[in-house]
Structure formats: structure tokens, C-alpha cells
Design an enzyme around this catalytic site. Sequence first.
Site, short mmCIF file in Angstrom:
data_model
loop_
_atom_site.label_atom_id
_atom_site.label_comp_id
_atom_site.label_asym_id
_atom_site.label_seq_id
_atom_site.Cartn_x
_atom_site.Cartn_y
_atom_site.Cartn_z
N GLU A 165 -2.16 2.13 -2.66
CA GLU A 165 -3.57 3.02 -3.42
C GLU A 165 -4.99 2.06 -2.37
O GLU A 165 -4.79 1.07 -3.12
CB GLU A 165 -3.48 3.31 -4.84
CG GLU A 165 -4.52 3.90 -5.26
CD GLU A 165 -4.32 3.38 -6.78
OE1 GLU A 165 -3.35 3.82 -7.76
OE2 GLU A 165 -5.67 4.02 -7.31
N LYS A 180 -3.09 1.43 -17.17
CA LYS A 180 -2.30 1.55 -14.95
C LYS A 180 -3.37 1.02 -14.47
O LYS A 180 -3.18 0.65 -13.19
CB LYS A 180 -2.67 3.08 -15.69
CG LYS A 180 -1.53 3.38 -14.15
CD LYS A 180 -2.87 3.54 -12.44
CE LYS A 180 -1.70 4.00 -11.23
NZ LYS A 180 -2.53 3.84 -9.91
N ASP A 206 7.97 -10.55 -9.89
CA ASP A 206 8.84 -9.64 -10.28
C ASP A 206 8.31 -8.87 -11.18
O ASP A 206 7.89 -8.05 -12.66
CB ASP A 206 9.95 -9.64 -11.49
CG ASP A 206 11.03 -8.80 -12.04
OD1 ASP A 206 10.94 -7.44 -11.34
OD2 ASP A 206 12.05 -9.27 -12.57
N HIS A 208 -13.04 6.35 -4.79
CA HIS A 208 -11.76 7.20 -4.84
C HIS A 208 -11.32 7.58 -3.22
O HIS A 208 -10.25 7.39 -1.88
CB HIS A 208 -11.64 7.85 -5.72
CG HIS A 208 -9.79 7.31 -5.69
ND1 HIS A 208 -9.10 6.98 -6.45
CD2 HIS A 208 -8.59 8.57 -5.48
CE1 HIS A 208 -7.41 7.19 -5.98
NE2 HIS A 208 -7.67 8.42 -5.43
C1 MEV Z 1 -5.92 4.73 -10.71
O1 MEV Z 1 -4.91 4.29 -9.96
C2 MEV Z 1 -6.54 3.70 -11.87
C3 MEV Z 1 -7.50 4.57 -13.39
O2 MEV Z 1 -7.54 6.22 -13.25
C4 MEV Z 1 -7.60 4.12 -14.10
C5 MEV Z 1 -9.13 4.70 -15.06
O3 MEV Z 1 -9.38 5.39 -15.63
O4 MEV Z 1 -9.27 3.47 -15.62
C6 MEV Z 1 -9.04 4.81 -12.50
#
Ligand code: MEV
Length: 438
Positions: A85, A279, A295, A392
Site C-alpha cells: 500500500e 485496519k 505469521d 494518499h
Molecule cells: C487505509 O489503508 C487506512 C486508513 O483508512 C485508516 C484509518 O482510516 O484510520 C487511512
Amino acid sequence: MRTPVEGFSKLTKEEKINWIATQYTSNPEVAKSVLKRYWNTNSYVQKVHDEFIENTISNYYLPFAIAPNFLINDTLYALPMAIEESSVVAAASKAAKFWLNKGGFKTTIVGTEKVGQVHFMYKGDKEKLERFFKTHKNAFFDDAKTITQSMEKRGGGISSVRLIDKTDSIENYYQLHCTFQTMDAMGANFINSCLEQFAKTLKQKAAVYDRFSSQEGSIEIVMSILSNYVPNCVVRAEVSCPLNNLDEAGLSGIDFAKKMVQAVNIAKIEPYRAVTHNKGIMNGIDAVVLATGNDFRAVEAGVHAYAAKDGRYSSLTHAVIENGEFRFWIELPLALGTVGGLTSLHPMVKLALEILQKPTAEELMQIVAVAGLAQNFAALRSLVTTGIQKGHMKMHLLNMLNQLGATEEEKERLVDYFKDTVVTNASVKEALKKIKAD
Ligand code: MEV
């Protein structure tokens, strides 16, 4: 018309490639050439990879990157990260730099207990089973001695074996719930070997226990397996600083801190947000876990179960404003190893561990927790100020340009152009078209 294949694993690598390329791809020559392009030129390295799993026909690699400047308990680290990513490493590096001159990250190990269970069926008098268990408890430890000896020399071993009655949920269902210390090993093989021995001991001793009826004596073992839920193998990482050191993107320290606390509190009570919040944390965690040959599926499963331990899926991080300070921390379970498994086999894993100064498992838990906290800080910092897309999309720009077939010169010009222009699919396409027409 495709037909099932017999004995695929016995084919040579070349034969496997021919088979998959001709049976399942529209251009077998292109498929073969892609697969072969990813072979390692060093035959030893390729052989090591071939033997990790069954039916290897090529390698699938991820970028391996470094996020420098992590000050953890007053020691400076550069974190190896394996991830595809685009913005993750940049975000980690930014967060590391942010906290570098604010005291860095402080971490503590809360516990290192691993868990495994023998699931079995016993039809009969519960009190007799309890008495049997008490009488034979030492046998579980004694019979496993050949397995535990070397782990005991390193300071680990079996910590406890308990009998648990689960008949409330499933008729006749009991468990041996066992805990372990596995030192620098993740411990899956050690734990599973112990559990399989426990199961044997249980069955053998029950068969000859004179107080059991013949039905009671024939215990049925369902399975013996470690648990990836390790709520007592937990690490905590924290950052804090006075509010007046926190000015950010035009916000005063107090306003920025308040927004960060609000963002964390939302993730605490709102599962839709908590999943994305966590996530983002796992972006950092998994990248270091993968780079160090651990793992990540085990880690993921355990972490998400922990996030739901209070009955509702919630944030793994916490934030408060207290006595003029902003405090931000994470607490999560991490079952990691720095010996065994891939650690001495995979050349990149060995190098990653060397970059981390050959950490113990406890040290690696702390480093990985920091990677998660840093990632969450970076994500929330963008989310509550500029929004996530700005950074991003900037990081994604090269991917888009590669996809659109931009030349090196065009990429250079467009990266420069988009320094102060909003990146969207349309704007990138348009700008590239313009340059090409020049
Ligand atoms: C993207 O991989 C992760 C985010 O969505 C985490 C978040 O929203 O805190 C940017």
C-alpha cells in the site's frame, strides 16, 4: 474443456508451469515468461523459496522498505516493512519523525502467555473426571518432558494445565486449557506437540483409571491445537507530549489534541469506524510482522478478537488529554517469534532482524506495537486535518502514472506538477495527455 489433474505435486516445476499456463491462461507464453521473470537468479535462494510450500512455480514479492527514526525506549530503530500500500511507509516515517524530538515511544510488555487447548468428549460423572484430573495432573507435565526439556532450558515451558467444563454449551464437551511460555519462539510447533502429548496422556490414563466406568474411561479426543487468541500475551506502546508541542496544520495544540481524542472515541463506540481505524493500525503491524517472517494471519486473528473482548468491536488505541498533556497509546496481543520458523531460513527475514538489532521476541512485540501506534497516529492526524486523500493520492500518483504508461521523464515532470495540484484519476490523465501532446 478442462480436466482435473492427477499428481500435480509430483510434476517438475517446468511441467507445472506448462500445465497452468496452457490450461488457465489466454496467452501461455506470456504467462510462462511472467512466472520465470520472478524466479530468483540465485539458485540457493530460489530453492529455499521452492521448499517453503508445495507446488511453488514462482515468487510473489512485496516491496521491502525502511521507516527510519523510530525512537523506542530511547533507542533509535529503522523499521523494515513489507507492504504494497503506497502511503503506509511514508506515513510511518512521518509519525516517527513527529515523535522523535518529543521523547519518542515508550513501551512495556504486559504479558507473554501463550494458549493451547485439548478439546474432548467425556460421557459421565463430572466429579469423577475432576478427581481423575487432579490425580493425574502431574502426568501431563511428566509425559511431555522430552518435548519441553530444551524450552525449559531457555526459561519457558508449560505454565498450567486446567480442566474446563464446557457442557453448558455442548453436551459432554470438556477442555484441557493450557498455558505456555515460549521465550523467543512464536511457539506454535512446541505448543501443538505438547497438546498432542497431553491428549495421548489423557486417553491412556483414563482408559486404566479404575473409578471410571468403561464409558467414562473411553474419552474421545476431538482435537488438540494452539489458540491464536492470546489476551495475556500483550504489549503496550505509548506517546505523550505537552499540548503546546502539538500545533498541527493550522490547529492549536489543544484543538488538534481534542480532535485526535474525538477520533479515537468514535472508534471506541462505533464498530464501522473501529474496523477501519484498526485496519490502519494493522497496516503498520502486518508490514513489520511480514518483514520479520512472522505469521500475520495469526496476529490478525488474535488482534481482532482482542478488539472485541468487551463484547463490542472497538478501537485498539486510546487517547486522553490529561494535566496539559496529550497521551496516546495502544494495547494489543502479539504472539511473535525471533527464532524458529522463517527467521533463520529466509534471507530477507534474517536481514530484517539484523536491521532491528536481533531483537528478542519481547523486543519485537514492542517494535511492532509502535509500528501500529505510529500508523494510527499518522492516519488520524491526516483524517482530522487535511483529510486522507491528499497524502494518499500523492503516494498513489506513481502507480497511476505507471498504469498509464508514462515515461520516466513524464513521471518526473508530473510529480513536480502535482506537488501543489490535487491528484485525482481525471486530473492525472488530463495532465499526462497534455504533456504527451506538447
Ligand atoms: C487505509 O489503508 C487506512 C486508513 O483508512 C485508516 C484509518 O482510516 O484510520 C487511512
